[in-house]
Design a protein around this motif. Structure first.
Motif, mmCIF file in Angstrom:
data_model
loop_
_atom_site.group_PDB
_atom_site.id
_atom_site.type_symbol
_atom_site.label_atom_id
_atom_site.label_comp_id
_atom_site.label_asym_id
_atom_site.label_seq_id
_atom_site.Cartn_x
_atom_site.Cartn_y
_atom_site.Cartn_z
ATOM 1 N N UNK A 67 36.144 37.688 58.747
ATOM 2 C CA UNK A 67 36.589 38.291 60.063
ATOM 3 C C UNK A 67 38.288 38.630 59.898
ATOM 4 N N UNK A 68 38.424 39.239 60.711
ATOM 5 C CA UNK A 68 39.970 39.631 61.037
ATOM 6 C C UNK A 68 40.569 38.976 62.151
ATOM 7 N N UNK A 69 41.806 38.275 61.943
ATOM 8 C CA UNK A 69 42.553 37.830 63.152
ATOM 9 C C UNK A 69 43.552 38.846 63.377
ATOM 10 N N UNK A 70 43.894 38.906 64.820
ATOM 11 C CA UNK A 70 45.093 39.922 65.098
ATOM 12 C C UNK A 70 45.945 38.976 66.033
ATOM 13 N N UNK A 71 47.092 38.604 65.692
ATOM 14 C CA UNK A 71 48.125 37.949 66.492
ATOM 15 C C UNK A 71 49.129 38.894 67.182
ATOM 16 N N UNK A 72 49.454 38.880 68.264
ATOM 17 C CA UNK A 72 50.247 39.773 68.981
ATOM 18 C C UNK A 72 51.019 39.253 70.167
ATOM 19 N N UNK A 73 51.921 39.577 70.488
ATOM 20 C CA UNK A 73 52.649 39.049 71.729
ATOM 21 C C UNK A 73 52.057 39.490 72.881
ATOM 22 N N UNK A 74 51.872 38.652 74.154
ATOM 23 C CA UNK A 74 51.245 39.125 75.230
ATOM 24 C C UNK A 74 52.187 39.965 76.157
ATOM 25 N N UNK A 75 51.645 40.174 77.299
ATOM 26 C CA UNK A 75 50.348 40.042 77.899
ATOM 27 C C UNK A 75 49.117 40.742 77.151
ATOM 28 N N UNK A 76 48.025 40.241 76.884
ATOM 29 C CA UNK A 76 46.653 40.721 76.241
ATOM 30 C C UNK A 76 45.560 40.150 76.698
ATOM 31 N N UNK A 77 44.432 41.012 76.685
ATOM 32 C CA UNK A 77 43.289 40.472 77.009
ATOM 33 C C UNK A 77 42.432 40.249 75.665
ATOM 34 N N UNK A 78 42.264 38.819 75.496
ATOM 35 C CA UNK A 78 41.631 38.338 74.345
ATOM 36 C C UNK A 78 40.200 38.440 74.414
ATOM 37 N N UNK A 79 39.455 38.407 75.624
ATOM 38 C CA UNK A 79 37.933 38.789 75.770
ATOM 39 C C UNK A 79 37.667 40.400 75.297
ATOM 40 N N UNK A 317 43.253 32.885 63.736
ATOM 41 C CA UNK A 317 42.201 33.339 64.758
ATOM 42 C C UNK A 317 40.873 33.845 64.002
ATOM 43 N N UNK A 318 40.982 34.478 62.744
ATOM 44 C CA UNK A 318 39.881 34.965 62.115
ATOM 45 C C UNK A 318 38.926 33.636 61.817
ATOM 46 N N UNK A 319 39.691 32.392 61.163
ATOM 47 C CA UNK A 319 38.659 31.403 61.055
ATOM 48 C C UNK A 319 38.053 30.795 62.361
ATOM 49 N N UNK A 320 38.860 30.759 63.518
ATOM 50 C CA UNK A 320 38.247 30.338 64.602
ATOM 51 C C UNK A 320 37.209 31.180 65.157
ATOM 52 N N UNK A 321 36.998 32.448 64.711
ATOM 53 C CA UNK A 321 36.042 33.315 65.148
ATOM 54 C C UNK A 321 34.618 32.862 64.729
ATOM 55 N N UNK A 322 34.728 32.553 63.306
ATOM 56 C CA UNK A 322 33.468 32.108 62.609
ATOM 57 C C UNK A 322 33.115 30.707 62.428
ATOM 58 N N UNK A 323 33.892 29.745 63.387
ATOM 59 C CA UNK A 323 33.431 28.568 63.356
ATOM 60 C C UNK A 323 32.686 28.246 64.736
#
Length: 323
Positions: A67-79, A317-323
């Motif tokens: 997986x790839x995790x992307x961290x960014x300042x908000x506002x954003x829509x994670x869904x 973020x990537x690790x959380x996607x696959x857990x």
């Protein structure tokens, strides 16, 4: 079991591409590349080329990166995986970054704001490891929080959970998050600088001497680091600044303890670097303000991942996607 993970940390001036390996419950950062943040198109193009270069360097394929995790300042829509006009990223207006990266790399991707990403990092690999309910506070230039509830990241209805810096603690006072007397106004780097300028101005106008601000013309040179150094050397006025900040930090934490009943609150940056100076005032306020049953089960600790937390955050973020 080994998981190959990629992390992308998108910042206002720099972006980082990180390769990490998760082995069991541990995360190893293998490699990292930084690029400048320029125009939207150029930045995304450079992120993609550097990510592909990193994959080639370590013989990674789409099938071997989980997986790839992307961290960014908000506002954003994670869904939907969309960046929505962050103030530090001009031009990033409704950019479907997750879709772009998934199509380019052929790897599943996820997006979270930086505070949530740091909460995941401290929960999975740092001070909050093994907890089910915890809060991470950024406590840097600004003040924000990431919240873990019942073993999952809680981001709210539209990714606005954790904006604790916006809470008003007093009717007036230092400004943070555009609000006088806010939690961020008192318990952030920007807030500490404001408190210091106010106290220094009062002292100078009375004819007193301030070692870290010789005159009113030096006000703009004041920052949280300067005041911490002066306080560490025993300067009474600087110590008063940190006492005030820590007192209001404790008041704000007491509210979070009463509302969310966490077992741990991990605080980064300024608190982590100045724990010995701030902790007594923080704990004193919590003992006065928080419910006994809730405060007794909650530990207040410095964040454990230090200056590398941004790298861990994107990979988490990537690790959380696959857990």
């Amino acid at each position: 079991m080994k998981d190959n993970l990629l992390g992308i940390d998108i910042g206002g001036t720099k972006c980082a591409i990180v390769y990490g390996k998760r082995i069991g419950s541990d995360l190893q950062i293998v490699d990292k590349t930084k690029i400048e943040t320029t125009t939207v198109e150029e930045t995304i193009r450079n992120i993609m080329s550097e990510a592909k270069r990193m994959m080639a360097r370590f013989n990674l394929a789409a099938q071997t990166v989980r997986a790839v995790g992307i961290s960014c300042g908000g506002p954003l829509d994670s869904k939907s995986g969309t960046v929505m006009s962050p103030p530090n990223l001009p031009g990033w207006d409704n950019i479907p970054i997750v879709k772009i990266i998934e199509e380019e790399l052929g790897v599943r991707a996820g997006l979270q704001n930086d505070a949530n990403a740091c909460a995941l990092a401290e929960w999975k690999f740092g001070a909050g490891r093994g907890t089910q309910n915890m809060i991470f506070l950024t406590c840097g230039t600004g003040l924000g929080a990431g919240i873990i509830l019942n073993g999952s990241l809680y981001s709210g209805t539209n990714d606005n959970a954790g904006e604790v810096g916006h809470i008003r603690l007093t009717d007036d006072g230092p400004i943070g998050y555009g609000k006088e007397g806010s939690f961020e106004g008192y318990a952030s780097g920007g807030g500490i600088a404001q408190l210091a300028r106010s106290l220094a101005a009062e002292e100078i106008k009375k004819g007193g001497l301030v070692s870290w601000c010789p005159s009113l013309d030096d006000m703009e040179n004041i920052n949280a680091k300067l005041i911490a150094e002066a306080a560490g050397a025993g300067d009474k006025l600087a110590l008063k600044v940190y006492e005030t900040s820590a007192t209001y930090l404790g008041k704000g934490l007491a509210m979070l303890i009463d509302i969310l009943n966490p077992e741990l609150i991990a605080i980064g940056s300024i608190y982590a670097r100045n724990k010995d100076m701030m902790e007594p005032y923080v704990l004193d306020q919590i003992s006065k303000e928080a419910l006994e049953g809730a405060r007794d089960v909650c530990k207040i600790v410095p964040a454990a991942l230090g200056e590398n937390i941004g790298d861990y955050a994107a990979l988490s973020i990537a690790a959380n996607l696959i857990d």
